[in-house]
Design a protein around this motif. Structure first.
Motif, mmCIF file in Angstrom:
data_model
loop_
_atom_site.group_PDB
_atom_site.id
_atom_site.type_symbol
_atom_site.label_atom_id
_atom_site.label_comp_id
_atom_site.label_asym_id
_atom_site.label_seq_id
_atom_site.Cartn_x
_atom_site.Cartn_y
_atom_site.Cartn_z
ATOM 1 N N UNK A 8 0.991 -1.492 -0.176
ATOM 2 C CA UNK A 8 0.243 0.181 -0.068
ATOM 3 C C UNK A 8 0.880 1.568 0.136
ATOM 4 N N UNK A 9 0.286 2.080 -0.819
ATOM 5 C CA UNK A 9 1.683 3.435 -0.572
ATOM 6 C C UNK A 9 0.777 4.597 0.522
ATOM 7 N N UNK A 10 -0.530 4.354 1.190
ATOM 8 C CA UNK A 10 -0.801 4.949 2.181
ATOM 9 C C UNK A 10 -1.361 3.554 3.797
ATOM 10 N N UNK A 11 -0.371 3.371 4.160
ATOM 11 C CA UNK A 11 0.016 2.523 5.127
ATOM 12 C C UNK A 11 -0.054 3.589 6.379
ATOM 13 N N UNK A 12 -1.124 2.744 7.293
ATOM 14 C CA UNK A 12 -1.124 3.395 8.656
ATOM 15 C C UNK A 12 -0.130 3.873 9.546
ATOM 16 N N UNK A 13 -0.402 4.813 10.136
ATOM 17 C CA UNK A 13 0.239 5.662 10.675
ATOM 18 C C UNK A 13 0.429 5.044 11.780
ATOM 19 N N UNK A 14 1.595 5.179 12.153
ATOM 20 C CA UNK A 14 2.168 4.740 13.342
ATOM 21 C C UNK A 14 1.185 5.615 14.952
ATOM 22 N N UNK A 15 0.908 6.729 14.734
ATOM 23 C CA UNK A 15 0.322 6.958 15.878
ATOM 24 C C UNK A 15 -1.625 6.457 15.503
ATOM 25 N N UNK A 16 -1.284 6.000 14.116
ATOM 26 C CA UNK A 16 -3.140 5.714 14.382
ATOM 27 C C UNK A 16 -3.207 4.287 14.479
ATOM 28 N N UNK A 17 -1.892 3.514 14.359
ATOM 29 C CA UNK A 17 -1.639 1.567 14.834
ATOM 30 C C UNK A 17 -1.971 1.781 16.731
ATOM 31 N N UNK A 18 -1.034 3.231 16.978
ATOM 32 C CA UNK A 18 -1.159 2.577 17.831
ATOM 33 C C UNK A 18 -2.591 2.807 19.246
ATOM 34 N N UNK A 19 -3.517 3.641 19.097
ATOM 35 C CA UNK A 19 -4.804 3.793 18.942
ATOM 36 C C UNK A 19 -5.641 2.514 19.071
#
Length: 358
Positions: A8-19
């Motif tokens: 994917x060219x738009x991976x889930x951000x580290x901040x959102x994944x942590x949430x």
């Protein structure tokens, strides 16, 4: 199986994944990628690929939408204390999908390809596997196979798609393991002799929903199904298998044939035998349940499944009657602790059940 990977060219951000991983729930968030492979009689299994997670485009005449020709599996990936990622007996899930496919007239995906497909997705999306220090959180894996031929004739589909998607899952029990209350349905049955009861297919779960709704309306957590022929013998819950511990320590679990042969179920049988319990797989009547609790012969009842692992069983109710809870024992607790510790890498894997992915 040769697998082509498109990230994917738009991976889930580290901040959102942590949430998400802080409170994943169950089946509400999905990883960045999915696995797909297709089958036709001429080409066999082909075009295996990992690509960005996204919606499917299906023609309104796609066979699965009309005749429910599909199978699926449920399994988990676990992060161990050293950071490695493992799955639990994945070849057993692959073998069960072969059996389910045979019953649903679907092509058989070789077990080694099933395991490779699951591994490949977890490898790509490994950052979605929760940390080992976060309790019993894991990455839930959902392999499934659907009939994707565009055709309204009633026959086995000539185009089939197998996919794997993944979703982080929180601990099933928040605040500690609690007994589940059960409702005995006397109107609905789950499967009959020669039916699809032993296959993991959505139709079995669809048929259980109205009975589960009935259980919920009566304040119960799960529904108990009896056999379709005599209406006397306990089969399973809506999504879990049952065990009855007796005064002399032996354990009875309903026999297979019309019930799903759970991976957790089979593992518990082996664990219990190693712990010194004799385990019987046989027909077990609702009368034996009631009388055994009343006499004290049955000292503990518990259930198992992929999500809950092991849970004690509380009161059984039906329209006009009930069987009270038995005092909480320690057999289920000990079995659960051993199984969960093994899955999360906190104890030795004496059975060689764990499969390293990363």
């Amino acid at each position: 199986m040769q697998i082509r990977t498109t990230l994917t060219t738009t991976p889930t951000s580290d901040e959102r994944l942590a949430e998400i991983l802080a409170n994943p729930g169950f089946g509400t968030h999905f990883t960045d990628h999915m696995f797909t492979v297709e089958w036709t009689p001429a080409e066999g299994w082909h075009d295996a690929r990992i690509e960005p997670y996204g919606p499917l485009t299906l023609d309104p005449a796609t066979a699965v939408l009309h005749y429910a020709q599909e199978t699926f599996e449920g399994m988990k990936a676990y992060r161990h204390p050293d950071g490695s990622v493992w799955s639990f007996r994945p070849e057993q899930n692959g073998e069960r999908m072969v059996r389910s496919s045979q019953r649903l007239a679907l092509p058989e995906l070789p077990v080694e390809d099933f395991v490779r497909a699951v591994d490949a997705l977890v490898e790509v999306d490994q950052r979605w596997v929760p940390d080992a220090s976060t309790g019993e959180k894991s990455l839930y894996l959902r392999p499934f196979m659907i009939a994707t031929e565009v055709f309204l004739g009633v026959r086995p589909s000539q185009h089939v798609t197998f996919m794997v998607i993944a979703s982080p899952a929180g601990a099933y029990f928040k605040g500690g393991v609690k007994p589940v209350s059960l409702w005995l349905t006397e109107e609905y049955t789950r499967a009959g002799r020669g039916g699809m009861g032993a296959a993991k297919t959505g139709g079995n779960y669809a048929s259980s929903l109205v009975a589960q709704q009935e259980a919920t309306e009566h304040g119960c957590d799960q529904v108990v199904f009896l056999d379709a022929q005599e209406g006397r013998y306990v089969e399973e819950l809506g999504g879990m298998n049952l065990y009855f511990v007796h005064a002399d320590g032996h354990i009875v679990t309903p026999g297979t044939g019309t019930i799903l042969e759970g991976i957790t179920r089979a593992s518990i049988i082996e664990l219990a035998q190693k712990m010194g319990h004799r385990v019987e797989e046989r027909r077990f009547s609702i009368d034996e349940w009631r009388d055994g609790v009343a006499s004290g012969e049955i000292t503990e009842i518990f259930a198992c499944g992929t999500a809950a692992v092991v849970t004690p069983v509380g009161e059984l109710r039906w329209d006009g009657g009930s069987v009270p809870s038995v005092p909480a024992g320690n057999v289920a607790e000990r079995i659960r602790a051993q199984l969960v510790d093994l899955q999360f890498g906190r104890s030795a894997d004496d059975f060689d059940w764990m499969h390293r992915i990363v």
